[in-house]
Design a protein around this motif. Sequence first.
Motif, PDB file in Angstrom:
ATOM      1  N   ALA A 286     -23.364  63.468  19.771  1.00  0.00           N
ATOM      2  CA  ALA A 286     -22.484  62.330  20.036  1.00  0.00           C
ATOM      3  C   ALA A 286     -23.182  61.018  19.667  1.00  0.00           C
ATOM      4  O   ALA A 286     -22.567  60.115  19.081  1.00  0.00           O
ATOM      5  CB  ALA A 286     -22.071  62.318  21.503  1.00  0.00           C
ATOM      6  N   LYS A 287     -24.463  60.922  19.987  1.00  0.00           N
ATOM      7  CA  LYS A 287     -25.227  59.717  19.660  1.00  0.00           C
ATOM      8  C   LYS A 287     -25.277  59.513  18.136  1.00  0.00           C
ATOM      9  O   LYS A 287     -25.066  58.408  17.629  1.00  0.00           O
ATOM     10  CB  LYS A 287     -26.642  59.842  20.223  1.00  0.00           C
ATOM     11  N   SER A 288     -25.532  60.601  17.410  1.00  0.00           N
ATOM     12  CA  SER A 288     -25.578  60.520  15.942  1.00  0.00           C
ATOM     13  C   SER A 288     -24.219  60.135  15.363  1.00  0.00           C
ATOM     14  O   SER A 288     -24.137  59.335  14.426  1.00  0.00           O
ATOM     15  CB  SER A 288     -26.017  61.859  15.349  1.00  0.00           C
ATOM     16  N   ALA A 289     -23.151  60.704  15.924  1.00  0.00           N
ATOM     17  CA  ALA A 289     -21.799  60.390  15.435  1.00  0.00           C
ATOM     18  C   ALA A 289     -21.470  58.921  15.691  1.00  0.00           C
ATOM     19  O   ALA A 289     -20.895  58.240  14.832  1.00  0.00           O
ATOM     20  CB  ALA A 289     -20.773  61.296  16.108  1.00  0.00           C
ATOM     21  N   ASN A 290     -21.837  58.394  16.866  1.00  0.00           N
ATOM     22  CA  ASN A 290     -21.566  57.001  17.209  1.00  0.00           C
ATOM     23  C   ASN A 290     -22.333  56.030  16.315  1.00  0.00           C
ATOM     24  O   ASN A 290     -21.868  54.929  16.031  1.00  0.00           O
ATOM     25  CB  ASN A 290     -21.892  56.735  18.677  1.00  0.00           C
TER      26      ASN A 290
ATOM     27  N   GLY B 292     -23.062  56.683  13.229  1.00  0.00           N
ATOM     28  CA  GLY B 292     -22.689  56.938  11.844  1.00  0.00           C
ATOM     29  C   GLY B 292     -23.725  57.755  11.090  1.00  0.00           C
ATOM     30  O   GLY B 292     -23.737  57.768   9.863  1.00  0.00           O
ATOM     31  N   LEU B 293     -24.592  58.438  11.811  1.00  0.00           N
ATOM     32  CA  LEU B 293     -25.660  59.210  11.179  1.00  0.00           C
ATOM     33  C   LEU B 293     -25.326  60.689  11.022  1.00  0.00           C
ATOM     34  O   LEU B 293     -26.100  61.430  10.439  1.00  0.00           O
ATOM     35  CB  LEU B 293     -26.955  59.087  11.997  1.00  0.00           C
ATOM     36  N   LEU B 294     -24.175  61.128  11.538  1.00  0.00           N
ATOM     37  CA  LEU B 294     -23.832  62.539  11.501  1.00  0.00           C
ATOM     38  C   LEU B 294     -23.213  62.892  10.152  1.00  0.00           C
ATOM     39  O   LEU B 294     -22.102  62.479   9.839  1.00  0.00           O
ATOM     40  CB  LEU B 294     -22.865  62.894  12.641  1.00  0.00           C
ATOM     41  N   ASN B 295     -23.954  63.622   9.380  1.00  0.00           N
ATOM     42  CA  ASN B 295     -23.471  64.084   8.081  1.00  0.00           C
ATOM     43  C   ASN B 295     -22.869  65.466   8.296  1.00  0.00           C
ATOM     44  O   ASN B 295     -23.564  66.416   8.626  1.00  0.00           O
ATOM     45  CB  ASN B 295     -24.642  64.152   7.092  1.00  0.00           C
ATOM     46  N   LEU B 296     -21.553  65.589   8.112  1.00  0.00           N
ATOM     47  CA  LEU B 296     -20.847  66.830   8.418  1.00  0.00           C
ATOM     48  C   LEU B 296     -21.003  67.841   7.289  1.00  0.00           C
ATOM     49  O   LEU B 296     -20.085  68.121   6.530  1.00  0.00           O
ATOM     50  CB  LEU B 296     -19.366  66.541   8.711  1.00  0.00           C
ATOM     51  N   THR B 297     -22.178  68.443   7.237  1.00  0.00           N
ATOM     52  CA  THR B 297     -22.449  69.490   6.254  1.00  0.00           C
ATOM     53  C   THR B 297     -21.891  70.810   6.786  1.00  0.00           C
ATOM     54  O   THR B 297     -21.548  70.912   7.976  1.00  0.00           O
ATOM     55  CB  THR B 297     -23.970  69.637   6.030  1.00  0.00           C
ATOM     56  N   PRO B 298     -21.783  71.818   5.932  1.00  0.00           N
ATOM     57  CA  PRO B 298     -21.311  73.124   6.427  1.00  0.00           C
ATOM     58  C   PRO B 298     -22.168  73.666   7.582  1.00  0.00           C
ATOM     59  O   PRO B 298     -21.644  74.289   8.504  1.00  0.00           O
ATOM     60  CB  PRO B 298     -21.421  74.027   5.197  1.00  0.00           C
ATOM     61  N   GLU B 299     -23.471  73.411   7.552  1.00  0.00           N
ATOM     62  CA  GLU B 299     -24.347  73.872   8.628  1.00  0.00           C
ATOM     63  C   GLU B 299     -24.024  73.154   9.946  1.00  0.00           C
ATOM     64  O   GLU B 299     -23.997  73.763  11.009  1.00  0.00           O
ATOM     65  CB  GLU B 299     -25.831  73.651   8.278  1.00  0.00           C
ATOM     66  N   VAL B 300     -23.789  71.837   9.858  1.00  0.00           N
ATOM     67  CA  VAL B 300     -23.460  71.075  11.059  1.00  0.00           C
ATOM     68  C   VAL B 300     -22.119  71.533  11.611  1.00  0.00           C
ATOM     69  O   VAL B 300     -21.955  71.714  12.824  1.00  0.00           O
ATOM     70  CB  VAL B 300     -23.449  69.555  10.768  1.00  0.00           C
ATOM     71  N   LYS B 301     -21.159  71.760  10.709  1.00  0.00           N
ATOM     72  CA  LYS B 301     -19.839  72.226  11.140  1.00  0.00           C
ATOM     73  C   LYS B 301     -19.961  73.577  11.831  1.00  0.00           C
ATOM     74  O   LYS B 301     -19.365  73.800  12.890  1.00  0.00           O
ATOM     75  CB  LYS B 301     -18.897  72.311   9.943  1.00  0.00           C
ATOM     76  N   THR B 302     -20.754  74.478  11.282  1.00  0.00           N
ATOM     77  CA  THR B 302     -20.969  75.788  11.898  1.00  0.00           C
ATOM     78  C   THR B 302     -21.630  75.648  13.259  1.00  0.00           C
ATOM     79  O   THR B 302     -21.241  76.316  14.227  1.00  0.00           O
ATOM     80  CB  THR B 302     -21.837  76.676  10.976  1.00  0.00           C
ATOM     81  N   SER B 303     -22.612  74.750  13.357  1.00  0.00           N
ATOM     82  CA  SER B 303     -23.284  74.520  14.636  1.00  0.00           C
ATOM     83  C   SER B 303     -22.320  73.992  15.694  1.00  0.00           C
ATOM     84  O   SER B 303     -22.362  74.410  16.852  1.00  0.00           O
ATOM     85  CB  SER B 303     -24.444  73.540  14.465  1.00  0.00           C
ATOM     86  N   LEU B 304     -21.450  73.078  15.291  1.00  0.00           N
ATOM     87  CA  LEU B 304     -20.465  72.539  16.232  1.00  0.00           C
ATOM     88  C   LEU B 304     -19.499  73.621  16.705  1.00  0.00           C
ATOM     89  O   LEU B 304     -19.171  73.702  17.893  1.00  0.00           O
ATOM     90  CB  LEU B 304     -19.693  71.383  15.596  1.00  0.00           C
ATOM     91  N   LEU B 305     -19.052  74.453  15.779  1.00  0.00           N
ATOM     92  CA  LEU B 305     -18.141  75.538  16.152  1.00  0.00           C
ATOM     93  C   LEU B 305     -18.829  76.544  17.071  1.00  0.00           C
ATOM     94  O   LEU B 305     -18.221  77.046  18.026  1.00  0.00           O
ATOM     95  CB  LEU B 305     -17.593  76.231  14.900  1.00  0.00           C
TER      96      LEU B 305
END
Length: 123
Positions: A83-87, A89-102
């Motif tokens: 959440a801190k990274s997203a706020n 603007g540092l969160l790069n939504l790569t396939p790995e990040v998307k998989t981790s979130l899921l």
Amino acid sequence: MPEQTTKPASPFCLRLTPEERATLEREAAGLPLGEYIRKQVFDENCLRRRTRNKHPVKDHKLLSQLLGELGRLRLANNLNQLAKSANCGLLNLTPEVKTSLLNACADIRHIRETLMKSLGLDR
């Protein structure tokens, strides 16, 4: 004419050995002892008083496993960092990040379902 008032029920004291009390508490399975004894003496279909269960957890082993899993996964800390990274603007939504979130969402869903099961709540 004077108003009649109902007299409250009088208490009844019963002395038990520690073993007898432990047996009653085990058989009551979380019901208040007074309610359990009343059911046993009078009738299982008697009017039930609305009280809170003394022991809402239905499966203590399952609950302790879940709490251990929560500590091991550190989900709250990881989600806070995301959440801190997203706020910022540092969160790069790569396939790995998307998989981790899921995966985190699936873990949280599993924890929720297990908690509800351990508390005896069906949903």
